[in-house]
Scaffold this motif. Structure first.
Motif, short mmCIF file in Angstrom:
data_model
loop_
_atom_site.label_atom_id
_atom_site.label_comp_id
_atom_site.label_asym_id
_atom_site.label_seq_id
_atom_site.Cartn_x
_atom_site.Cartn_y
_atom_site.Cartn_z
N GLU A 81 -20.30 -0.55 20.23
CA GLU A 81 -20.85 -0.97 21.52
C GLU A 81 -19.74 -1.11 22.61
OE1 GLU A 81 -24.03 -0.62 22.55
OE2 GLU A 81 -24.64 -0.27 20.41
N ASN A 82 -20.05 -1.34 23.75
CA ASN A 82 -18.94 -1.66 24.71
C ASN A 82 -18.11 -2.80 24.27
OD1 ASN A 82 -19.45 0.43 26.38
ND2 ASN A 82 -20.18 -0.63 27.85
N ARG A 83 -19.02 -3.98 24.02
CA ARG A 83 -18.19 -5.30 23.59
C ARG A 83 -17.36 -4.91 22.33
NH1 ARG A 83 -23.63 -5.83 22.28
NH2 ARG A 83 -23.86 -5.90 20.00
N ASP A 84 -17.63 -4.20 21.24
CA ASP A 84 -16.85 -3.82 20.40
C ASP A 84 -15.59 -2.96 20.64
OD1 ASP A 84 -18.95 -4.67 18.57
OD2 ASP A 84 -19.62 -2.91 18.70
N ILE A 85 -15.95 -2.04 21.81
CA ILE A 85 -14.41 -1.50 21.95
C ILE A 85 -13.47 -2.32 22.78
CG2 ILE A 85 -13.56 0.42 23.52
CD1 ILE A 85 -16.50 1.86 22.78
N ARG B 154 -19.60 -3.98 30.59
CA ARG B 154 -20.22 -2.60 30.84
C ARG B 154 -18.94 -1.70 31.13
NH1 ARG B 154 -24.76 -2.59 28.38
NH2 ARG B 154 -26.07 -3.97 29.16
N VAL B 155 -17.87 -2.16 31.49
CA VAL B 155 -16.68 -1.13 31.84
C VAL B 155 -15.35 -1.15 31.10
CG1 VAL B 155 -15.07 -0.73 33.95
CG2 VAL B 155 -17.50 -1.72 34.21
N ILE B 156 -15.16 0.01 30.46
CA ILE B 156 -13.77 0.19 29.73
C ILE B 156 -13.03 1.14 30.35
CG2 ILE B 156 -13.10 0.73 27.33
CD1 ILE B 156 -15.96 0.52 26.46
N ARG B 157 -11.54 0.78 30.34
CA ARG B 157 -10.83 1.64 31.13
C ARG B 157 -10.46 2.86 30.22
NH1 ARG B 157 -5.47 -1.38 32.88
NH2 ARG B 157 -4.70 0.06 31.63
N ALA B 158 -10.31 3.83 30.78
CA ALA B 158 -9.95 5.19 29.87
C ALA B 158 -9.09 5.07 29.03
CB ALA B 158 -10.02 6.33 30.84
N ASP B 159 -7.75 4.38 29.44
CA ASP B 159 -6.58 4.34 28.29
C ASP B 159 -6.91 3.25 27.12
OD1 ASP B 159 -6.76 2.29 30.31
OD2 ASP B 159 -4.53 1.92 30.12
N ARG C 204 -14.35 10.27 43.75
CA ARG C 204 -13.34 9.17 44.77
C ARG C 204 -14.01 7.91 44.87
NH1 ARG C 204 -12.51 14.00 47.38
NH2 ARG C 204 -14.01 13.43 49.11
N PHE C 205 -15.62 7.95 45.08
CA PHE C 205 -16.39 6.88 45.53
C PHE C 205 -16.29 6.09 44.15
CE2 PHE C 205 -20.30 4.83 44.92
CZ PHE C 205 -20.69 4.26 46.03
N LEU C 206 -16.59 6.47 42.91
CA LEU C 206 -16.61 5.65 41.78
C LEU C 206 -15.26 5.08 41.50
CD1 LEU C 206 -18.85 7.70 39.40
CD2 LEU C 206 -19.20 5.63 40.43
N ARG C 207 -14.16 5.82 41.57
CA ARG C 207 -12.94 5.00 41.41
C ARG C 207 -12.49 3.99 42.54
NH1 ARG C 207 -8.18 7.02 39.14
NH2 ARG C 207 -6.36 6.51 39.80
N GLY C 208 -13.22 4.13 43.53
CA GLY C 208 -12.97 3.04 44.59
C GLY C 208 -13.94 1.81 44.45
N ILE C 209 -14.74 2.04 43.74
CA ILE C 209 -15.73 0.94 43.36
C ILE C 209 -15.53 0.28 42.02
CG2 ILE C 209 -17.50 1.35 45.27
CD1 ILE C 209 -19.34 2.39 42.73
N TYR C 210 -14.71 0.81 41.45
CA TYR C 210 -14.45 0.48 39.98
C TYR C 210 -13.99 -0.93 39.88
CZ TYR C 210 -12.13 0.22 35.25
OH TYR C 210 -11.43 -0.09 34.23
N PRO C 211 -13.00 -1.52 40.61
CA PRO C 211 -12.37 -2.88 40.34
C PRO C 211 -13.66 -3.55 40.73
CG PRO C 211 -11.05 -1.54 41.62
CD PRO C 211 -12.16 -0.76 41.65
N ALA C 212 -14.61 -3.66 41.51
CA ALA C 212 -15.60 -4.44 41.78
C ALA C 212 -16.66 -4.39 40.52
CB ALA C 212 -16.76 -3.89 43.01
#
Length: 68
Positions: A52-56, A24-29, A8-16
């Motif tokens: 790498e994240n940038r490739d994805i 560094r952040v990639i949506r699961a879908d 719940r905590f990580l889901r809450g700070i994900y937008p930030a």
């Protein structure tokens, strides 16, 4: 309902994190779409199967452009 406090905590700070650390952040879908596309169509002429994240993120953006 979310399974535990940490989730719940990580889901809450994900937008930030998406704003502060966009590379560094990639949506699961998006990750799922890229994985399926790479499995079905292949990875092209890439020497490595490690993305790498940038490739994805780049692959996900190109998939968004082809589906809209």
């Amino acid at each position: 309902m979310e399974p535990n406090f940490g989730y719940r905590f990580l889901r809450g700070i994900y937008p930030a994190f998406r704003v502060l650390f966009p590379s560094r952040v990639i949506r699961a879908d998006d990750l799922a779409r890229v994985m399926v596309d790479a499995a079905v169509r292949g990875t092209g002429e890439r020497e490595s199967l490690i993305f790498e994240n940038r490739d994805i993120r780049s692959m996900a953006e190109s998939l968004h452009h082809t589906t809209t």
